[in-house]
Design an enzyme around this catalytic site. Structure first.
Site, PDB file in Angstrom:
ATOM      1  N   GLU A 161     -15.616  35.429  49.708  1.00  0.00           N
ATOM      2  CA  GLU A 161     -14.930  35.671  48.443  1.00  0.00           C
ATOM      3  C   GLU A 161     -15.261  37.055  47.876  1.00  0.00           C
ATOM      4  OE1 GLU A 161     -14.098  31.362  46.581  1.00  0.00           O
ATOM      5  OE2 GLU A 161     -16.036  32.183  46.009  1.00  0.00           O
ATOM      6  N   ASP A 196     -13.985  22.983  49.994  1.00  0.00           N
ATOM      7  CA  ASP A 196     -14.612  23.407  48.743  1.00  0.00           C
ATOM      8  C   ASP A 196     -14.733  22.306  47.696  1.00  0.00           C
ATOM      9  OD1 ASP A 196     -15.736  24.932  46.831  1.00  0.00           O
ATOM     10  OD2 ASP A 196     -14.052  26.301  46.548  1.00  0.00           O
ATOM     11  N   GLU A 252     -16.461  20.874  38.839  1.00  0.00           N
ATOM     12  CA  GLU A 252     -15.422  21.908  38.881  1.00  0.00           C
ATOM     13  C   GLU A 252     -14.047  21.334  39.227  1.00  0.00           C
ATOM     14  OE1 GLU A 252     -16.264  25.072  41.631  1.00  0.00           O
ATOM     15  OE2 GLU A 252     -14.298  25.991  41.356  1.00  0.00           O
TER      16      GLU A 252
END
Ligand code: BDP
Length: 716
Positions: free
Chosen positions: A307, A380, A408
């Site tokens: 990332e 993820d 999240e």
């Protein structure tokens, strides 16, 4: 009614009136609220304590014991100077001073951090012995004894010998130095950019330390994996050092996330190539500076070449080259490197395959103090993923699992989702790499391949909110992570039950329904967000609500939900079978064949591995479309049920926490319908099939939902 039942109920009624005190959640599961009379009576005599050692760790253990006795049964601990006078004997290797049959043998099974709690008969008197090989063991044994009392267990014939399954049991704080928390939903960072003086913050840090020690957490990475190079400056090293001083007696080491480009950015070297001597020297000097300030510093966590973060590949070097350079610098001091396998760079291939492709060729090439840290699933932290195929594939590398405690992708701190079932699902998954029984737990705890180190990490959900985690029930996820890190064989139900008893009340009329709520909560979220193996249907940047439709010109395709669900007129799902991306190949047989065939693939992962037509027949005989609808509606119904069950508990606990949870459940119920309608109405534009007639009609209009602009500021 039997007399003892009557007495029991009476004592509960009495308790109830005392308990209606407002509570904020700030004391977590360490409230030590008064136990009902009948439970108390057994423990009173154990307040006569003989405590052998007096190191810093024992001091805090004794303090904790005193707090617990005072709170739970209203008595002070009375220290005795002779074992004979006491009822509770505590200390390292007690058999060396008192003849305690079997203790020496028990301690052989305790290792460094374990403990033994035994009830022994001394010439006709019952005594409890808490012993261990180390200070840490005494601390953990003390908390375990307190937990037995909090949960009302009899100490009459207790015989517990424990040793943690993992050597390193860590929280990862994704806290930025400016005080924000990446994917944190409980306020700003407890560590960074604080206005109050350090002295004033100490109380909060002590509660943090106690809470972690009580569940066996022995390390904390204090800054975000997307690391700011500044963290290695003298000023931050000093700040780490003073936090380390507070946590030390609780046997919690501090660790740091580091930015791979620090030598260039902070040290002003021409670059950060790990094979250059000056770069290595820079790290060696930095590590020395850290250990001069923090002699028991734990080590580094590194996110590299992922990332957009810098890493060794920027210089044509491998993950092993980068990790080993840091490992060599830390080795003389006993530090470790946790090198993340969450690599995610633009590539034409299936994102789920990347980590395996990059790391398997490096197996056996990592230095012995490197542990490769792998997220539980291949993509993820989704509400449901299969386990990452790296587990089992790296046989000659210390490997650790990383879970996300912060929610999240599971509704932030607004949705009640008890995550122990998710974690257990991963840990209990059989990788089959060395025949049946090669579970992820055994692959990571060192029992299958005897790696040098074993470890486990959880991304913390902690912030400055008074209740620490935003949602009172999110505390349970912090708690459960620690308990599983200590013993991955524990059952999710048992962990939930003890947490409820310690956090709220031992009243079974409260405990049983709340346990029921918790145990159904994660599957409810999966059903109303991403059933049948779907994933990444959320808004691509905020990760909160549903936005399966998002298209952004110029964006990386694997940022967008459509990359993952691939809904079209022909069907839905990501084909990872041999006819698709062939990600199934990364799993050992018989899993590979099982996942490869839609008929044998577990239905809860069907659309993770397959792209199937809308009228595909599920094992139940219904079409895929209908089944998808049933799952989404079931998710909504489950939350409705959770809400109804909670509503009936009014008056059994303090009003403050009761109403807070009630408000959150209301939000969750509303948002479950939002998820259901957004996903189904959008997918319906492709399936062109009706929502089964027996289900109620959606509440929303797709066009309206697509216009909604989600406001992050309400959620941080
Ligand atoms: C993703 C998060 C991102 C993290 C990343 C990671 O959205 O904020 O930086 O994981 O684990 O899920 O590094």
């Amino acid at each position: 009614m039997q007399l003892n039942k009557f007495v029991f109920l009476l004592s509960w009624l009495l308790m109830l009136s005392l308990k209606a005190m407002p509570e904020t959640g700030e004391h977590l599961w360490l409230r030590y609220a008064t136990l009902p009379q009948d439970i108390q009576s057994e423990y009173v005599s154990f307040s006569k304590v003989y405590f052998l050692d007096d190191g810093d760790t024992e001091k805090v253990a004794l303090e904790e014991l005193s707090l617990a006795f005072k709170g739970l049964i209203g008595v002070d601990v009375r220290l005795q100077n002779k074992p004979a006078k006491s009822k509770l004997l505590m200390g390292k290797k007690l058999h060396q001073i008192v003849n305690i049959p079997g203790l020496e043998e028990a301690l052989r099974k305790c290792g460094d951090d374990g403990f033994a709690i035994q009830s022994v008969d001394f010439k006709g008197t019952k005594k409890i012995v808490v012993s261990a090989n180390t200070d840490a063991g005494i601390l953990y044994g003390t908390f375990a004894l307190i937990r037995l009392m909090q949960t009302g267990q009899t100490l009459d014939s207790v015989n517990i010998v424990e040793q943690p399954k993992y050597e390193f049991r860590l929280l990862n704080h994704w806290d930025n130095l400016d005080g924000t928390v990446e994917r944190g939903y409980a306020g700003r960072s407890i560590w960074w950019n604080r206005e109050a003086s350090f002295e004033a913050l100490k109380q909060q840090y002590l509660t943090y330390a106690r809470a972690n020690a009580s569940i066996g957490i022995n390390g904390a990475v204090l800054n975000n994996v997307n690391a700011d190079p500044k963290v290695l400056s003298g000023d931050y090293i000093r700040q780490f050092a003073r936090i380390a001083d507070v946590l030390r007696p609780y046997h919690i080491k501090v660790y740091m996330s580091v930015n791979f480009s620090s030598p260039a950015i902070l040290g002003r070297l021409p670059d950060s190539d790990p094979l250059k001597e000056e770069v290595q020297q820079w790290w060696n000097n930095k590590v020395k500076e850290i250990y001069d300030a923090i002699p028991d510093f734990g080590g580094f966590l590194v996110k590299a070449n992922s990332e957009g973060q810098p890493g060794p590949q920027d210089f044509g070097r491998s993950h092993a080259d980068g990790a080993n350079m840091l490992a060599r610098a830390l080795e003389p001091y006993g530090g470790i490197v946790m090198w993340r396998a969450f690599v995610y760079s633009p590539s034409g291939d299936d994102r789920a395959k990347q980590a395996y492709k990059e790391f398997v060729p490096l197996d056996g090439r990592f230095h012995k103090n490197v542990i490769v840290q792998v997220k539980n699933g291949p993509v993820d932290f989704q509400p449901r993923e299969p386990f990452s195929p790296l587990f089992g594939a790296l046989k000659n590398t210390s490997l650790m699992v990383e879970f996300q405690i912060t929610q999240e992708y599971l509704g932030f701190s607004d949705h009640l989702a008890f995550l122990a079932p998710l974690q257990k699902e991963c840990l209990d998954s059989d990788t089959f790499v060395d025949g049946g029984g090669s579970t992820v737990a055994r692959v990571t705890d060192g029992s299958l391949f005897q790696q040098e180190h074993s470890a486990i990490a959880g991304v913390a959900n902690i912030g400055r909110d008074t209740n620490w985690t935003g949602h009172h029930f999110a505390q349970a996820n912090w708690y459960a992570f620690g308990r599983l890190a200590w013993n991955h064989a524990l059952k999710a139900e048992d962990i939930a039950r003890e947490w409820i008893e310690m956090t709220f009340t031992n009243n079974p009329q409260f405990v049983d329904p709340v346990l029921n709520i918790m145990m159904r909560s994660r599957e409810a979220v999966v059903n109303y967000m991403t059933p049948l193996g779907l994933h990444h249907l959320m808004g691509w940047n905020h990760h909160y609500g549903p936005e399966p439709w998002t298209e952004i010109e110029g964006a990386r395709p694997d940022w967008l939900p459509r990359y993952y669900h691939k809904a079209s007129e022909t069907g839905i799902g990501f084909d990872r079978s041999q006819s698709g991306s062939n990600a199934v190949e990364q799993y050992a047989e018989p899993l590979r064949s099982m996942f490869n065939n839609p008929q044998t693939c577990p239905e809860n992962l069907l659309l993770w591995f397959h792209h199937l037509p809308w009228d595909y027949r599920m094992s139940s005989g219904t079409t895929l479309w209908d089944d998808l609808c049933y799952h989404y509606y079931k998710g909504v119904d489950e939350v409705k049920l959770m809400q109804a069950m909670w509503d009936r508990l009014r008056g059994m606990i303090d009003q403050e926490r009761f109403e807070h949870v009630q408000r959150k459940l209301k939000i969750q119920a509303r948002e479950a319908r939002w998820w259901r309608d957004a996903c189904l109405l959008y997918f319906q534009t492709f399936s062109k099939m009706p929502i089964p007639y027996e289900l109620e009609r959606p509440e929303h209009d797709l066009e309206e939902l697509m216009k909604l602009k989600f406001d992050m500021t309400n959620h941080n």
